[in-house]
Design an enzyme around this catalytic site. Structure first.
Site, PDB file in Angstrom:
ATOM      1  N   HIS A   1       0.838  -1.208   0.000  1.00 38.73           N
ATOM      2  CA  HIS A   1       0.000   0.000   0.000  1.00 38.73           C
ATOM      3  C   HIS A   1       0.869   1.252   0.000  1.00 38.73           C
ATOM      4  O   HIS A   1       0.662   2.178  -0.801  1.00 38.73           O
ATOM      5  CB  HIS A   1      -0.908  -0.032   1.228  1.00 38.73           C
ATOM      6  CG  HIS A   1      -1.895   1.085   1.293  1.00 38.73           C
ATOM      7  ND1 HIS A   1      -3.241   0.896   1.071  1.00 38.73           N
ATOM      8  CD2 HIS A   1      -1.742   2.416   1.569  1.00 38.73           C
ATOM      9  CE1 HIS A   1      -3.877   2.059   1.193  1.00 38.73           C
ATOM     10  NE2 HIS A   1      -2.986   2.992   1.508  1.00 38.73           N
ATOM     11  N   GLU A   2       1.855   1.283   0.876  1.00 32.65           N
ATOM     12  CA  GLU A   2       2.676   2.491   0.995  1.00 32.65           C
ATOM     13  C   GLU A   2       3.634   2.647  -0.186  1.00 32.65           C
ATOM     14  O   GLU A   2       3.970   3.770  -0.580  1.00 32.65           O
ATOM     15  CB  GLU A   2       3.440   2.482   2.319  1.00 32.65           C
ATOM     16  CG  GLU A   2       2.561   2.395   3.565  1.00 32.65           C
ATOM     17  CD  GLU A   2       1.456   3.448   3.618  1.00 32.65           C
ATOM     18  OE1 GLU A   2       1.620   4.523   3.019  1.00 32.65           O
ATOM     19  OE2 GLU A   2       0.423   3.174   4.265  1.00 32.65           O
TER      20      GLU A   2
ATOM     21  N   HIS B   1       1.958   4.573  -2.871  1.00 29.22           N
ATOM     22  CA  HIS B   1       2.066   6.012  -2.624  1.00 29.22           C
ATOM     23  C   HIS B   1       3.460   6.514  -3.005  1.00 29.22           C
ATOM     24  O   HIS B   1       3.595   7.584  -3.608  1.00 29.22           O
ATOM     25  CB  HIS B   1       1.802   6.321  -1.150  1.00 29.22           C
ATOM     26  CG  HIS B   1       0.382   6.121  -0.722  1.00 29.22           C
ATOM     27  ND1 HIS B   1      -0.698   6.503  -1.487  1.00 29.22           N
ATOM     28  CD2 HIS B   1      -0.143   5.585   0.415  1.00 29.22           C
ATOM     29  CE1 HIS B   1      -1.820   6.212  -0.856  1.00 29.22           C
ATOM     30  NE2 HIS B   1      -1.511   5.651   0.299  1.00 29.22           N
TER      31      HIS B   1
END
Length: 246
Positions: A125-126, A129
């Site tokens: 998920h990160e 980003h």
């Protein structure tokens, strides 16, 4: 930029998302000034930090989602260094991780990440980003539409809305369920890191949803599970070789 909280704790093969009160830049704006408490002799063996580092090593070496994202970051000129770009730290509240855009670092909340599956999902998920931060001029701090787009992409591509995770949340069987899950989790992630109303968050997600949901880079498809992610990684490597030979 943090993951959205879940209503129900999933099983061992799914991540263990935690209720989150804050995330991303807000949570970690003062983290560099934090001092680690002194460790006693016995507690120095297999501490939370050591467990976090071991799980991170395994994720970086074996998870197909993460391996593809690492290759894509390197291809985009943002090669990831484990010691520079990841930090295992204790976090306030119940956040599991976040992307600190100010220093381009992913923070992994060693006191809240409970197992390997959870680590896999948080890192994926990160890293999405981080990939968006690398390839685009993302204004995380003042443009909520930029944040909304990255949260839509992270929910869509990281496995947050996989069938297994949704079954453990008791959310399944709905028409266009994947899209509904992505939209809801993006809204909740925004609310976890920005002091805005739900209506403003919903409006931002709705405005960017179609274009950002259909932006599958660097996967080229929605990787619904690890098998899809392995295929996507293979295709990315083949695509890279093709362009390098032109």
């Amino acid at each position: 930029m943090a993951e959205a909280p879940d209503e129900r704790e999933p099983g061992p093969e799914a991540a263990e998302p935690l209720p989150q009160q804050h995330g991303g830049c807000q949570v970690f704006s003062e983290r560099l000034a934090q001092q680690k408490p002194p460790q006693g002799f016995l507690s120095s063996f297999f501490t939370n930090e050591q467990k976090c580092q071991l799980m991170l090593l395994k994720t970086l070496a074996t998870n197909p989602y993460v391996k593809l994202l690492l290759d894509a970051m390197k291809h985009s000129g943002c090669a990831v260094n484990k010691d520079r770009h990841f930090a295992c730290e204790d976090c306030n509240g119940n956040v599991s991780g976040g992307f600190d855009a100010a220093v381009s670092q992913i923070v992994l909340c060693q006191n809240n990440i409970r197992n390997q599956a959870h680590m896999n999902r948080v890192v994926t998920h990160e890293l999405i980003h981080a990939f968006d931060h690398c390839r685009a001029h993302v204004n995380w701090f003042t443009n909520v539409r930029h944040l909304a787009c990255s949260e839509v992409r992270a929910a869509n591509l990281s496995g947050d809305c996989s069938l297994l995770n949704e079954i453990f949340r008791l959310h399944f069987g709905l028409k266009q369920h994947h899209q509904t899950c992505v939209r809801d989790r993006a809204i909740r992630s925004i609310l976890a890191v920005r002091n805005i109303s739900k209506e403003v968050a919903q409006k931002a997600v709705d405005e960017v949803f179609e274009s950002c949901f259909n932006d599958h880079e660097p996967f080229g498809r929605i990787p619904h599970n690890k098998t899809y992610a392995r295929y996507a990684h293979r295709d990315f490597q083949n695509r890279d070789r093709y362009y390098s030979n032109i």
